[in-house]
Design a protein around this motif. Structure first.
Motif, PDB file in Angstrom:
ATOM      1  N   ASN A  72      36.604  45.096  36.081  1.00 51.50           N
ATOM      2  CA  ASN A  72      36.941  45.645  34.824  1.00 51.50           C
ATOM      3  C   ASN A  72      38.394  45.380  34.422  1.00 51.50           C
ATOM      4  O   ASN A  72      38.830  45.176  33.413  1.00 51.50           O
ATOM      5  CB  ASN A  72      36.615  47.011  34.427  1.00 51.50           C
ATOM      6  N   MET A  73      39.205  45.357  35.576  1.00 47.50           N
ATOM      7  CA  MET A  73      40.613  45.222  35.475  1.00 47.50           C
ATOM      8  C   MET A  73      40.982  43.895  35.325  1.00 47.50           C
ATOM      9  O   MET A  73      42.028  43.616  34.272  1.00 47.50           O
ATOM     10  CB  MET A  73      41.484  45.846  36.782  1.00 47.50           C
ATOM     11  N   ARG A  75      39.001  41.798  33.731  1.00 48.67           N
ATOM     12  CA  ARG A  75      38.712  41.557  32.408  1.00 48.67           C
ATOM     13  C   ARG A  75      39.663  41.940  31.495  1.00 48.67           C
ATOM     14  O   ARG A  75      39.913  41.383  30.363  1.00 48.67           O
ATOM     15  CB  ARG A  75      37.233  42.394  31.998  1.00 48.67           C
ATOM     16  N   ARG A  76      40.265  43.318  31.662  1.00 47.49           N
ATOM     17  CA  ARG A  76      41.282  43.558  30.776  1.00 47.49           C
ATOM     18  C   ARG A  76      42.529  42.958  30.674  1.00 47.49           C
ATOM     19  O   ARG A  76      43.152  42.590  29.739  1.00 47.49           O
ATOM     20  CB  ARG A  76      41.671  45.011  31.015  1.00 47.49           C
ATOM     21  N   ALA A  80      43.880  40.617  27.502  1.00 42.35           N
ATOM     22  CA  ALA A  80      45.380  41.061  27.237  1.00 42.35           C
ATOM     23  C   ALA A  80      45.951  39.714  26.457  1.00 42.35           C
ATOM     24  O   ALA A  80      46.907  39.626  26.017  1.00 42.35           O
ATOM     25  CB  ALA A  80      46.052  41.685  28.183  1.00 42.35           C
ATOM     26  N   CYS A 146      46.841  47.743  32.136  1.00 50.86           N
ATOM     27  CA  CYS A 146      45.628  47.216  32.526  1.00 50.86           C
ATOM     28  C   CYS A 146      45.067  47.939  33.775  1.00 50.86           C
ATOM     29  O   CYS A 146      43.964  48.296  34.023  1.00 50.86           O
ATOM     30  CB  CYS A 146      45.737  45.603  32.724  1.00 50.86           C
ATOM     31  N   GLY A 149      43.472  51.293  33.530  1.00 54.61           N
ATOM     32  CA  GLY A 149      42.366  51.260  32.668  1.00 54.61           C
ATOM     33  C   GLY A 149      42.515  51.195  31.193  1.00 54.61           C
ATOM     34  O   GLY A 149      41.621  51.326  30.225  1.00 54.61           O
ATOM     35  N   TYR A 150      43.805  51.006  30.653  1.00 57.57           N
ATOM     36  CA  TYR A 150      43.813  50.733  29.281  1.00 57.57           C
ATOM     37  C   TYR A 150      43.690  49.266  28.873  1.00 57.57           C
ATOM     38  O   TYR A 150      43.999  48.401  29.396  1.00 57.57           O
ATOM     39  CB  TYR A 150      45.349  51.417  28.929  1.00 57.57           C
ATOM     40  N   SER A 151      43.194  49.360  27.451  1.00 59.47           N
ATOM     41  CA  SER A 151      43.129  47.905  26.864  1.00 59.47           C
ATOM     42  C   SER A 151      44.467  47.441  26.267  1.00 59.47           C
ATOM     43  O   SER A 151      45.259  48.113  25.638  1.00 59.47           O
ATOM     44  CB  SER A 151      42.034  48.167  25.918  1.00 59.47           C
ATOM     45  N   VAL A 183      42.902  48.580  20.197  1.00 57.91           N
ATOM     46  CA  VAL A 183      43.681  48.294  21.669  1.00 57.91           C
ATOM     47  C   VAL A 183      44.517  49.538  21.813  1.00 57.91           C
ATOM     48  O   VAL A 183      45.179  50.051  20.905  1.00 57.91           O
ATOM     49  CB  VAL A 183      44.320  46.995  21.557  1.00 57.91           C
ATOM     50  N   LYS A 184      44.770  49.976  23.078  1.00 61.48           N
ATOM     51  CA  LYS A 184      45.529  51.049  23.390  1.00 61.48           C
ATOM     52  C   LYS A 184      46.976  50.623  23.443  1.00 61.48           C
ATOM     53  O   LYS A 184      47.864  51.551  23.327  1.00 61.48           O
ATOM     54  CB  LYS A 184      45.128  51.756  24.857  1.00 61.48           C
TER      55      LYS A 184
END
Length: 199
Positions: A72-73, A75-76, A80, A146, A149-151, A183-184
């Motif tokens: 997941n990281m 992928r973020r 980005a 990222c 856990g933030y987009s 997006v965060k």
């Protein structure tokens, strides 16, 4: 008609198919790739350690969770669209004595993102002209976000203005704004390089 080895006929009884084939099928259906890859190895290790079934399952679950968080990281970070991946570990604070290191380290915790606060590098920071670390610092903050856990979306001011004007001309401005709102953390680099006019 014979079934493919990794997709057993659901009408077949469990005793007519090897447990390994059934497990592979279940892991694939449940989207547990780490279970599929590691269950035999962990079973051997657990047997050697005389671990009970709950501990065996716990080890597998921990491996799956770690691997999922890693994917997941990654992928973020990919979404980005960083021009390059840089962390704070390689940032030269000695070359920027006017930069508040304690403040940067505080920002790396990313609590300000949850509070929906802005982070702007004003002229008073005197980080200097091109090549003095402004983009590096922005990339490091984005990477930290990222990892937590933030987009994140990274863009330059010129690219963002161009994209907004193009979206306006193509009557998809609201769709773009909606996307940006999901997006965060939106990082806009090279802000001082673009003369702004009313859009």
């Amino acid at each position: 008609m014979t079934q493919p080895y990794d997709t057993p006929d659901p009408m077949m009884t469990p005793t007519s198919v090897s447990p390994q084939v059934l497990l592979t099928n279940h892991f694939k259906t449940l989207k547990l790739p780490t279970f599929a890859r590691e269950y035999e190895k962990v079973a051997l290790e657990s047997a050697q350690d005389r671990a009970d079934y709950p501990r065996y399952l716990l080890r597998l679950c921990e491996l799956e969770r770690i691997d999922r968080e890693r994917r997941n990281m990654e992928r973020r970070i990919r979404l980005a669209r960083f021009p390059q991946t840089k962390s704070l570990d390689t940032f030269d604070f000695a070359a920027q004595p006017s930069l508040n290191k304690a403040l940067v380290l505080e920002l790396m915790r990313c609590e300000w993102i949850d509070k929906r606060q802005n982070c702007i590098a004003p002229p008073r920071l005197r980080m200097g002209p091109s090549g003095t670390g402004k983009t590096h610092a922005a990339l490091a903050l984005g990477l930290a976000a990222c990892q937590k856990g933030y987009s994140v979306a990274f863009t330059t001011a010129a690219a963002l203005v161009h994209e907004l004007m193009e979206a306006r001309d193509e009557r998809r401005l609201r769709a773009l704004q909606k996307h940006l709102n999901t997006v965060k953390l939106l990082i806009v680099d090279e802000l001082g390089y673009v003369p702004f006019t009313a859009v």
